[in-house]
Design an enzyme around this catalytic site. Structure first.
Site, short mmCIF file in Angstrom:
data_model
loop_
_atom_site.label_atom_id
_atom_site.label_comp_id
_atom_site.label_asym_id
_atom_site.label_seq_id
_atom_site.Cartn_x
_atom_site.Cartn_y
_atom_site.Cartn_z
N SER A 1 5.56 -2.36 0.80
CA SER A 1 5.34 -3.56 1.61
C SER A 1 4.11 -4.36 1.23
O SER A 1 3.86 -5.41 1.83
CB SER A 1 5.28 -3.18 3.09
OG SER A 1 6.57 -2.89 3.58
N LYS B 1 4.75 -8.00 0.58
CA LYS B 1 4.70 -9.06 1.61
C LYS B 1 3.46 -9.95 1.45
O LYS B 1 3.45 -11.07 1.98
CB LYS B 1 4.74 -8.44 3.00
CG LYS B 1 6.05 -7.72 3.33
CD LYS B 1 6.03 -7.20 4.77
CE LYS B 1 7.36 -6.54 5.15
NZ LYS B 1 7.52 -5.20 4.58
N SER C 1 4.71 -5.32 9.67
CA SER C 1 5.41 -5.18 8.38
C SER C 1 6.90 -5.37 8.53
O SER C 1 7.70 -4.51 8.15
CB SER C 1 5.10 -3.81 7.75
OG SER C 1 5.35 -3.82 6.37
N ASN C 2 7.29 -6.52 9.07
CA ASN C 2 8.69 -6.78 9.39
C ASN C 2 9.45 -7.24 8.13
O ASN C 2 9.22 -8.34 7.61
CB ASN C 2 8.78 -7.85 10.48
CG ASN C 2 10.16 -7.98 11.06
OD1 ASN C 2 11.12 -8.22 10.33
ND2 ASN C 2 10.28 -7.83 12.37
N ASN C 3 10.35 -6.40 7.66
CA ASN C 3 11.11 -6.70 6.44
C ASN C 3 11.98 -7.93 6.57
O ASN C 3 12.13 -8.72 5.63
CB ASN C 3 11.98 -5.50 6.06
CG ASN C 3 11.17 -4.32 5.58
OD1 ASN C 3 10.03 -4.45 5.19
ND2 ASN C 3 11.77 -3.14 5.62
N THR D 1 -0.48 -2.72 4.39
CA THR D 1 -0.02 -1.39 4.04
C THR D 1 1.33 -1.47 3.33
O THR D 1 2.01 -2.49 3.35
CB THR D 1 0.13 -0.54 5.30
OG1 THR D 1 1.04 -1.21 6.20
CG2 THR D 1 -1.20 -0.34 6.01
N GLY D 2 1.71 -0.36 2.72
CA GLY D 2 3.03 -0.25 2.11
C GLY D 2 3.42 1.20 2.01
O GLY D 2 2.59 2.04 1.65
N SER D 3 4.69 1.51 2.33
CA SER D 3 5.13 2.91 2.32
C SER D 3 6.60 3.02 1.99
O SER D 3 7.44 2.39 2.63
CB SER D 3 4.90 3.56 3.69
OG SER D 3 3.59 3.39 4.15
N LEU D 4 6.91 3.79 0.96
CA LEU D 4 8.25 4.25 0.65
C LEU D 4 8.09 5.70 0.20
O LEU D 4 6.98 6.15 -0.07
CB LEU D 4 8.89 3.43 -0.47
CG LEU D 4 9.28 1.99 -0.18
CD1 LEU D 4 9.69 1.28 -1.48
CD2 LEU D 4 10.40 1.91 0.84
#
Length: 520
Positions: free
Chosen positions: A83, A86, A327-329, A440-443
């Protein structure tokens, strides 16, 4: 509308790019304070933590005012940004659509009026608003009734032609299909609450009074567009709520304990255009407007159709708060297609991504070294290096929309969800609390944190951390340790921070705001 790059940003961007390219290893470049060299060694030690063993890391730290690079570790390695993507999408949206951009939803009619009867069709036209709630559709229906129409002899037609028919992003995981954070993209949709998770419903499961009884299942907003297959029981065990592929049947199975709190699950719908139209049709009935014909999806509103009702969304500068904080995709993907429509007349991912790339290139970001295939970072095909995020974070400070964009970034340890966002439980009790801002970013196997932090001497730093290919459940503690180290750094301060000494780092491979109910 494109905003021209101001003269100051143009003159400044080339030294930044040269600095990022030429600093091949960590060093104290010309113009940097050599007394700060110690934090580079501290960051190196953090990156050597066993949590990241066998993984990959890209890290860049720069002085926010001068653009001088203070630290870099594999800054040009393209990694999955999750994310952090974004940042690109939101900045381009502010630059190309503008902070005051709104989405409009219209109700129009063709044919002729005969008293309270419309002899023609009713059109519901969307342009991408991801914040429309059931109450907004109710207000549109009331406006139709207030216009004196109680009967429509024709059809209710949903105009979703602003965007193309491709609903899911490139290479999105099939097992995410029923998850609300991977909902389908349409210019006509519904959000079930004020987190604005468009294209989803909230399924609530309340236990029965006694063991063995069926639990009670309800849906928000109330709609027959989805069908509940309740196979669950009241008892011991876990509960599963999942929508079947290609259907709107949501199966509730497993068990919920007697006396337990109501369980909630956010579930995406199949075909959000139909969902929005069904919610609007129900609202029309409640307000005494009867439509004789069938509902039809995907037809354009005639140019000579007469307006009956309209709704405008909040402006983009306000939409940035739920978008970036949580963090709305879906917001990211809607904005990508809206950018495509506004710049090229095509509401497609291809057109939107091309415009994003072109815009960021003009700001000094080396987009030739980037692969971006969606707006949110949900795709594992996205590849962006920490160096490119740093270029953007520095360039953004020169833009007229920077203050609003900066305010949308999550704040470390700020407890309000719409302030702290995905950082609200992180870096508490440290100099970074209430100080560091970042996306932030998370996968699974991919994590990132990029933003701004002020050091102990009051100097603002820009940082980007992208971590990949690790096997640990989470490496958030490493990100937090780096940012806290930066917050503690300054004249004569070179001590690092042990990752496990930073409390509050999430231990999950999803954005904490995506884990519902909200656990961050």
């Amino acid at each position: 509308m494109k905003r021209p790059l101001n003269r100051r940003a143009r003159a400044w961007s080339w030294p930044l790019v040269i600095g990022l390219v030429c600093t091949l290893t960590w060093s104290s470049p010309a113009g940097a304070d050599a007394s700060r060299a110690g934090f580079g060694e501290a960051v190196d030690r953090i990156l050597g933590d066993p949590l990241l063993k066998g993984g990959a890391a890209g890290v860049v730290v720069a002085d926010a005012d001068s653009g001088a690079v203070l630290y870099r570790h594999r800054a040009d390695d393209r990694l999955m940004p999750a994310s952090n993507t974004k940042l690109f999408t939101s900045a381009a949206a502010m630059g190309l659509l503008g902070p005051d951009h709104t989405f409009r939803t219209d109700v129009s009619a063709d044919g002729t009026r005969h008293g309270r009867t419309l002899r023609g069709d009713l059109y519901l036209r969307g342009t991408g608003d991801p914040t429309l709630l059931a109450k907004d559709y109710d207000r549109l229906a009331k406006d139709v009734a207030d216009a004196g129409i109680t009967r429509v002899t024709g059809r209710l037609i949903a105009d979703d032609t602003r965007f193309d028919a491709q609903r899911a992003g490139r290479s999105w995981a099939a097992d995410d299909e029923s998850s609300y954070y991977a909902a389908q993209i349409s210019p006509l949709t519904v959000a079930p609450d004020t987190d604005y998770d468009a294209g989803s419903v909230i399924v609530e499961v309340a236990p029965g009074a006694a063991k063995g009884e069926r639990p009670k299942v309800t849906v928000t907003p109330p709609t027959a567009y989805v069908r509940i297959d309740n196979r669950a029981t009241t008892g011991s065990g876990g509960l599963t709520v999942e929508r079947g592929h290609g259907t709107n049947t949501i199966t509730v199975s497993g068990a919920i304990a007697a006396g337990a709190q109501t369980a909630k699950e956010w579930v995406s719908v199949w075909e959000p255009t139909g969902y929005a139209t069904a919610v609007f049709a129900d609202a029309l009935k409640r307000h005494g407007v009867r439509v004789a014909g069938a509902t039809r999806l995907g037809e354009a509103t005639p140019q000579d159709a007469r307006p009956l009702a309209s709704h405008r969304s909040m402006p983009l500068k306000k939409l940035l708060i739920p978008f970036m904080k949580l963090s709305n995709n879906i917001h990211a993907e809607v904005l990508t297609k809206a950018i495509g429509y506004e710049t090229a007349g095509r509401g497609t991912w291809a057109a939107g991504l091309a415009a994003i790339s072109d815009y960021l290139k003009k700001q000094g970001v080396d987009t030739g070294a980037v692969r971006q295939v969606d707006g949110s970072g949900l795709s594992r095909m996205d590849n962006i290096a920490a160096g490119q995020f740093t270029e953007l974070l520095l360039a953004a400070r020169q833009q007229p929309w920077y203050a609003e964009w900066y305010a949308s970034l999550p704040v470390a340890c700020a407890p309000d969800r719409f302030v702290g966002g995905t950082l609200r439980s992180r870096m508490c009790g440290t100099p970074a609390a209430g100080n560091a801002r970042g996306k932030t970013g998370s996968l699974t196997g991919a994590s990132g944190l990029s933003g701004y932090v002020t050091d102990a001497d009051g100097r603002e730093l820009v940082y980007s951390i992208v971590l990949n290919n690790y096997l640990a459940p989470s490496v958030k503690s490493l990100e937090d340790a780096i940012v806290v180290t930066l917050a503690k750094s300054g004249e004569g301060r070179t001590e690092g921070v042990r990752p496990r000494a930073v409390r509050g780092a999430q231990q999950t491979d999803l954005e904490c705001s995506w884990v519902k109910p909200r656990r961050c």
